[in-house]
Design a protein around this motif. Structure first.
Motif, mmCIF file in Angstrom:
data_model
loop_
_atom_site.group_PDB
_atom_site.id
_atom_site.type_symbol
_atom_site.label_atom_id
_atom_site.label_comp_id
_atom_site.label_asym_id
_atom_site.label_seq_id
_atom_site.Cartn_x
_atom_site.Cartn_y
_atom_site.Cartn_z
ATOM 1 N N ASP A 172 0.776 -1.316 -0.080
ATOM 2 C CA ASP A 172 0.253 0.027 0.135
ATOM 3 C C ASP A 172 0.820 1.426 0.132
ATOM 4 O O ASP A 172 1.904 1.185 0.156
ATOM 5 N N MET A 173 0.252 2.456 -0.342
ATOM 6 C CA MET A 173 1.016 3.569 -0.566
ATOM 7 C C MET A 173 1.615 4.031 0.848
ATOM 8 O O MET A 173 2.615 4.693 0.725
ATOM 9 N N GLU A 174 0.953 3.863 1.873
ATOM 10 C CA GLU A 174 1.430 4.185 3.102
ATOM 11 C C GLU A 174 2.674 3.449 3.361
ATOM 12 O O GLU A 174 3.778 4.490 4.065
ATOM 13 N N SER A 175 2.721 2.434 3.401
ATOM 14 C CA SER A 175 3.847 1.575 3.515
ATOM 15 C C SER A 175 5.019 2.052 2.667
ATOM 16 O O SER A 175 6.088 2.204 3.126
ATOM 17 N N SER A 176 4.761 1.974 1.641
ATOM 18 C CA SER A 176 5.549 2.466 0.396
ATOM 19 C C SER A 176 6.482 3.800 0.530
ATOM 20 O O SER A 176 7.531 4.040 0.766
ATOM 21 N N GLY A 177 5.381 4.548 1.102
ATOM 22 C CA GLY A 177 5.954 6.051 1.541
ATOM 23 C C GLY A 177 6.830 5.946 2.646
ATOM 24 O O GLY A 177 7.977 6.927 2.847
ATOM 25 N N ALA A 178 6.504 5.185 3.600
ATOM 26 C CA ALA A 178 6.938 5.012 5.034
ATOM 27 C C ALA A 178 8.462 4.600 4.616
ATOM 28 O O ALA A 178 9.631 5.165 5.333
ATOM 29 N N PHE A 198 10.006 5.529 -6.764
ATOM 30 C CA PHE A 198 10.395 5.224 -5.490
ATOM 31 C C PHE A 198 9.183 4.807 -4.599
ATOM 32 O O PHE A 198 9.295 3.889 -3.550
ATOM 33 N N VAL A 199 8.062 5.411 -4.624
ATOM 34 C CA VAL A 199 6.796 5.197 -3.869
ATOM 35 C C VAL A 199 5.885 4.702 -4.785
ATOM 36 O O VAL A 199 4.941 3.500 -4.240
ATOM 37 N N THR A 200 5.347 5.031 -5.874
ATOM 38 C CA THR A 200 4.125 4.604 -6.675
ATOM 39 C C THR A 200 4.446 3.056 -7.192
ATOM 40 O O THR A 200 3.796 2.275 -6.956
ATOM 41 N N LEU A 201 5.457 3.177 -7.901
ATOM 42 C CA LEU A 201 5.605 1.670 -8.547
ATOM 43 C C LEU A 201 6.009 0.379 -7.728
ATOM 44 O O LEU A 201 5.354 -0.704 -8.220
ATOM 45 N N PRO A 202 6.514 0.492 -6.674
ATOM 46 C CA PRO A 202 6.678 -0.579 -5.875
ATOM 47 C C PRO A 202 5.266 -1.221 -5.359
ATOM 48 O O PRO A 202 5.261 -2.498 -5.413
ATOM 49 N N VAL A 203 4.319 -0.164 -5.222
ATOM 50 C CA VAL A 203 2.945 -0.738 -4.744
ATOM 51 C C VAL A 203 2.372 -1.283 -5.912
ATOM 52 O O VAL A 203 1.524 -2.477 -6.005
#
Length: 464
Positions: free
Chosen positions: A121-127, A287-292
């Motif tokens: 999820d985006m929250e985990s990726s952003g973290a 770094f944030v969007t694509l991994p999710v």
């Protein structure tokens, strides 16, 4: 001089341009500027202004046959030889490399630590990214040392055994991996939507693309993606064959770079649309969007993420060596240093500056190293990527268009330019490119001191 082969020169210059500029920066700049209209404007500028400036910088190195400083001196018709100081803009390469190596270190961190443990999820990726950016002093430092150590080792091996050999291997592999990922993206339902977003021409978006701020972004992307203004092209051209067809070389570099940028954009936006991501996420898109997005594909997503980051790291390394080579050639030829001594001395200086940048973005030192609310990374990125590149590009086009006698330029280009082609190119170099470079420079200075929103408000109030 240990020269490139003809194909080696093209691949080296292409490797320089196909870096973070085409794969990381191009998709998010396109996303934040509305897609299709911006892309078409970028294509037009790259195929006109970009090729013209590439030929100009190549000409300086190819006929100067030395480092950027000495090449200007060799071609300067004035007895004072003051134009040699224009070559000192090569300092922009190591300065850019001081933060570029940190960003490439993030790529390697994601390659080894995240690609097989993707956030859902985006929250985990952003973290994950925020932890790396603000609290990851150790991984960022290790990444900086790894990138600069690898770059220094390649450069120390020389033009043929280091730079050319690396590009002969990595550049074709980069295209193969990206083409494979694009083929997979084409099988997804959202590929058509990505094509429409990237390549469709909408009159409403076209009007937006004609605004001054988007025009400046497009021109800035041309500079950044083609490695103009910091001595890279001049330095590589100095090691090219004296009969190199510079126009053909420029076309190969620009068209191949465009191909990679379009492939990257289509692939990235296909995944973003497929899983309802945000196209204008900005620099965090990779770094944030694509991994999710990749995590939705299970183990296949892990494999795709790994391959994408491998290709990304290949592109990054071919760019880091190009950012270091001009300074190494200058120190070797000017002060008689061995290639190894010049390479590792400059590498250590870059690492020292890079360590300061890492400290400036990591807590708690970040609070003490900020200047006017901007981190050291923000300041150095502006000074190098915007100010030094623009100044270097401006000096190069003025030198070719106004300083070197026209008859000499005609004789230098006679084997690849016809009369009509030469006149068009010379007009661009003499009038158009200096004007647009000054526009970029002034716009970026205003943006840095006034802020992007304030500059846009001024532009809108002027009806531009």
């Amino acid at each position: 001089m240990n020269n490139f082969s003809k194909i080696g020169f093209i691949l080296a210059a292409l490797g320089s341009s196909i870096g973070l500029g085409h794969i990381w920066r191009f998709p998010y700049i396109a996303g934040t500027n509305g897609g299709g209209a911006f892309v078409l404007l970028y294509l037009f500028l790259a195929l006109t202004i970009g090729i013209a400036m590439l030929v100009g910088e190549m000409l300086i190195g190819n006929k100067g046959q030395a480092n950027a400083f000495k090449s200007y001196e060799n071609l300067d018709p004035n007895p004072s030889k003051k134009w040699r100081y224009a070559g000192l803009t090569l300092i922009g390469g190591p300065i850019i490399l001081s933060f570029y190596a940190i960003v490439l270190g993030w790529v390697f961190y994601y390659l080894f630590m995240v690609s097989f443990n993707l956030p859902s999820d985006m929250e985990s990726s952003g973290a994950i990214f925020n932890a790396l950016y603000t609290d990851g002093f150790v991984p960022q430092t290790l990444g900086l040392f790894f990138v600069m150590g690898l770059t220094g080792w390649i450069i120390s091996r020389g033009v043929k055994k280091g730079i050319e050999l690396l590009n002969l291997i990595l550049t074709p592999l980069l295209f193969i991996i990206f083409f494979g990922l694009l083929i997979y993206a084409m099988s997804m339902d959202s590929f058509g939507k990505a094509v429409e977003f990237m390549l469709s021409f909408d009159m409403q978006e076209a009007k937006k693309a004609l605004s001054l701020d988007v025009f400046v972004d497009s021109l800035g992307q041309v500079f950044f993606s083609l490695s103009l203004g910091v001595g890279i092209i001049i330095t590589y051209a100095a090691s090219s064959d004296s009969n190199q067809n510079l126009l053909k070389s420029s076309l190969w570099i620009v068209l191949s770079g465009i191909a990679i940028a379009i492939m990257a954009g289509l692939m990235i936006f296909t995944f973003v649309f497929e899983y309802e991501g945000v196209v204008n996420k900005g620099a965090g898109l990779i770094f944030v969007t694509l991994p999710v997005m990749f995590s939705h594909l299970g183990i296949l997503g892990n494999i795709i993420a790994f391959l994408f980051l491998i290709a990304f790291s290949f592109a990054g390394i071919t760019s880091t060596i190009s950012l270091l080579e001009p300074a190494v050639m200058y120190m070797s030829e000017t002060y008689g240093w061995s290639r190894a001594k010049a390479t590792w001395s400059i590498t250590l200086a870059i690492i020292a500056l890079g360590m300061m940048i890492v400290c400036s973005i990591c807590t708690p030192a970040a609070d003490y190293l900020a200047v006017g609310g901007k981190s050291l990374m923000d300041i150095i990125e502006f000074l190098s990527a915007n100010f030094l590149m623009s100044i270097g590009g401006l000096l190069a086009v003025i030198f070719i268009g106004w300083v070197v006698p026209k008859e000499k330029i005609e004789s230098y280009t006679a084997h690849f330019f016809g009369n009509f082609g030469f006149n068009v190119w010379y007009y661009l170099m003499r009038y158009i490119t200096p004007l647009i470079t000054i526009i970029i420079l002034l716009a970026k200075i205003a943006e840095f001191f006034m802020g992007e929103d304030a500059v846009k408000s001024v532009i809108e109030s002027m009806g531009l």
